[in-house]
Each structure stands twice: as structure tokens, then as C-alpha cells.
Design a protein around this motif. Structure first.
Motif, PDB file in Angstrom:
ATOM      1  N   LEU A 146       7.113  -2.178 -10.479  1.00  0.00           N
ATOM      2  CA  LEU A 146       6.920  -2.235  -9.036  1.00  0.00           C
ATOM      3  C   LEU A 146       6.465  -3.619  -8.585  1.00  0.00           C
ATOM      4  O   LEU A 146       6.916  -4.131  -7.553  1.00  0.00           O
ATOM      5  CB  LEU A 146       5.911  -1.175  -8.586  1.00  0.00           C
ATOM      6  CG  LEU A 146       6.427   0.254  -8.593  1.00  0.00           C
ATOM      7  CD1 LEU A 146       5.280   1.233  -8.365  1.00  0.00           C
ATOM      8  CD2 LEU A 146       7.512   0.442  -7.561  1.00  0.00           C
ATOM      9  N   ASP A 147       5.582  -4.232  -9.342  1.00  0.00           N
ATOM     10  CA  ASP A 147       5.105  -5.565  -8.997  1.00  0.00           C
ATOM     11  C   ASP A 147       6.270  -6.553  -8.956  1.00  0.00           C
ATOM     12  O   ASP A 147       6.385  -7.356  -8.024  1.00  0.00           O
ATOM     13  CB  ASP A 147       4.037  -6.023  -9.991  1.00  0.00           C
ATOM     14  CG  ASP A 147       3.310  -7.271  -9.533  1.00  0.00           C
ATOM     15  OD1 ASP A 147       2.863  -7.312  -8.362  1.00  0.00           O
ATOM     16  OD2 ASP A 147       3.184  -8.207 -10.336  1.00  0.00           O
ATOM     17  N   ALA A 148       7.154  -6.477  -9.933  1.00  0.00           N
ATOM     18  CA  ALA A 148       8.312  -7.372  -9.970  1.00  0.00           C
ATOM     19  C   ALA A 148       9.231  -7.131  -8.775  1.00  0.00           C
ATOM     20  O   ALA A 148       9.740  -8.075  -8.164  1.00  0.00           O
ATOM     21  CB  ALA A 148       9.077  -7.182 -11.274  1.00  0.00           C
ATOM     22  N   ILE A 149       9.417  -5.875  -8.411  1.00  0.00           N
ATOM     23  CA  ILE A 149      10.272  -5.547  -7.266  1.00  0.00           C
ATOM     24  C   ILE A 149       9.666  -6.086  -5.976  1.00  0.00           C
ATOM     25  O   ILE A 149      10.363  -6.702  -5.155  1.00  0.00           O
ATOM     26  CB  ILE A 149      10.498  -4.026  -7.188  1.00  0.00           C
ATOM     27  CG1 ILE A 149      11.357  -3.566  -8.369  1.00  0.00           C
ATOM     28  CG2 ILE A 149      11.132  -3.633  -5.853  1.00  0.00           C
ATOM     29  CD1 ILE A 149      11.373  -2.060  -8.577  1.00  0.00           C
ATOM     30  N   TRP A 150       8.349  -5.892  -5.778  1.00  0.00           N
ATOM     31  CA  TRP A 150       7.710  -6.375  -4.547  1.00  0.00           C
ATOM     32  C   TRP A 150       7.680  -7.898  -4.496  1.00  0.00           C
ATOM     33  O   TRP A 150       7.829  -8.489  -3.426  1.00  0.00           O
ATOM     34  CB  TRP A 150       6.311  -5.781  -4.369  1.00  0.00           C
ATOM     35  CG  TRP A 150       6.402  -4.343  -3.923  1.00  0.00           C
ATOM     36  CD1 TRP A 150       6.013  -3.245  -4.618  1.00  0.00           C
ATOM     37  CD2 TRP A 150       6.963  -3.866  -2.703  1.00  0.00           C
ATOM     38  NE1 TRP A 150       6.300  -2.117  -3.897  1.00  0.00           N
ATOM     39  CE2 TRP A 150       6.879  -2.474  -2.709  1.00  0.00           C
ATOM     40  CE3 TRP A 150       7.529  -4.483  -1.592  1.00  0.00           C
ATOM     41  CZ2 TRP A 150       7.334  -1.682  -1.658  1.00  0.00           C
ATOM     42  CZ3 TRP A 150       7.990  -3.695  -0.546  1.00  0.00           C
ATOM     43  CH2 TRP A 150       7.890  -2.319  -0.588  1.00  0.00           C
ATOM     44  N   LYS A 151       7.541  -8.553  -5.636  1.00  0.00           N
ATOM     45  CA  LYS A 151       7.615 -10.025  -5.647  1.00  0.00           C
ATOM     46  C   LYS A 151       8.997 -10.487  -5.222  1.00  0.00           C
ATOM     47  O   LYS A 151       9.132 -11.452  -4.456  1.00  0.00           O
ATOM     48  CB  LYS A 151       7.278 -10.568  -7.045  1.00  0.00           C
ATOM     49  CG  LYS A 151       5.811 -10.512  -7.368  1.00  0.00           C
ATOM     50  CD  LYS A 151       5.544 -11.013  -8.776  1.00  0.00           C
ATOM     51  CE  LYS A 151       4.071 -10.931  -9.114  1.00  0.00           C
ATOM     52  NZ  LYS A 151       3.798 -11.350 -10.503  1.00  0.00           N
ATOM     53  N   LEU A 157       0.864  -6.812   0.042  1.00  0.00           N
ATOM     54  CA  LEU A 157       0.300  -8.164   0.064  1.00  0.00           C
ATOM     55  C   LEU A 157      -1.160  -8.162   0.504  1.00  0.00           C
ATOM     56  O   LEU A 157      -1.962  -8.952  -0.001  1.00  0.00           O
ATOM     57  CB  LEU A 157       1.140  -9.072   0.970  1.00  0.00           C
ATOM     58  CG  LEU A 157       2.562  -9.338   0.478  1.00  0.00           C
ATOM     59  CD1 LEU A 157       3.344 -10.129   1.525  1.00  0.00           C
ATOM     60  CD2 LEU A 157       2.569 -10.041  -0.857  1.00  0.00           C
ATOM     61  N   ALA A 158      -1.514  -7.263   1.415  1.00  0.00           N
ATOM     62  CA  ALA A 158      -2.910  -7.167   1.857  1.00  0.00           C
ATOM     63  C   ALA A 158      -3.811  -6.716   0.709  1.00  0.00           C
ATOM     64  O   ALA A 158      -4.915  -7.244   0.527  1.00  0.00           O
ATOM     65  CB  ALA A 158      -3.031  -6.208   3.041  1.00  0.00           C
ATOM     66  N   VAL A 159      -3.349  -5.762  -0.081  1.00  0.00           N
ATOM     67  CA  VAL A 159      -4.138  -5.304  -1.233  1.00  0.00           C
ATOM     68  C   VAL A 159      -4.302  -6.443  -2.230  1.00  0.00           C
ATOM     69  O   VAL A 159      -5.403  -6.698  -2.728  1.00  0.00           O
ATOM     70  CB  VAL A 159      -3.488  -4.078  -1.904  1.00  0.00           C
ATOM     71  CG1 VAL A 159      -4.139  -3.778  -3.247  1.00  0.00           C
ATOM     72  CG2 VAL A 159      -3.558  -2.866  -0.991  1.00  0.00           C
ATOM     73  N   LYS A 160      -3.209  -7.167  -2.506  1.00  0.00           N
ATOM     74  CA  LYS A 160      -3.291  -8.291  -3.442  1.00  0.00           C
ATOM     75  C   LYS A 160      -4.258  -9.360  -2.936  1.00  0.00           C
ATOM     76  O   LYS A 160      -4.963  -9.984  -3.714  1.00  0.00           O
ATOM     77  CB  LYS A 160      -1.905  -8.892  -3.677  1.00  0.00           C
ATOM     78  CG  LYS A 160      -0.998  -7.999  -4.510  1.00  0.00           C
ATOM     79  CD  LYS A 160       0.363  -8.636  -4.689  1.00  0.00           C
ATOM     80  CE  LYS A 160       1.210  -7.862  -5.646  1.00  0.00           C
ATOM     81  NZ  LYS A 160       0.819  -8.031  -7.038  1.00  0.00           N
TER      82      LYS A 160
END
Length: 61
Positions: A20-25, A49-52
Motif C-alpha cells: 500500500l505504501d508503494a501504491i500511495w507513493k 499524507l497527513a498521517v505520514k
């Protein structure tokens, strides 16, 4: 006893969080490159992005 193909594949894939992280990036990169995202995708990306931003990973030493 032989492991089923389903189990072999499940164990071979990266963890869901990494996927999921790769997809959102990738989606974020598309937005930064000027691609208009569907409204729902844009809204969820903003939350991700707000959570990150608000809860960063600890720095590796």
C-alpha cells in the motif's frame, strides 16, 4: 507435506503495508506530476499524507 500454491504466494509477497505504501507513493508522484486524480483518490491521498506528516516513522540510527 507440500505447501499450497496459495500459501506460497501469500508468504512470498511483501507485507500489505509495504504494498500500500508503494501504491500511495506512486499516486502522490502522479499528482505531483500534474495528473488529475479522481476525487475519492485525492481525498484518501490527503489523509495518507497527513498521517505520514503528523506521525512520522522514527529515524533509523
Amino acid at each position: 507435506m507440500t505447501m499450497s500454491v496459495k500459501k506460497q504466494r501469500r508468504l512470498a509477497y511483501p507485507p500489505n503495508g509495504e504494498q500500500l505504501d508503494a501504491i500511495w507513493k506512486f499516486i502522490n508522484q502522479q499528482r505531483l506530476n500534474g495528473v488529475d486524480l479522481p476525487a475519492d483518490t485525492d481525498r484518501v491521498l490527503n489523509k495518507v499524507l497527513a498521517v505520514k506528516r503528523d506521525i512520522p516513522k522514527p529515524k533509523k540510527e
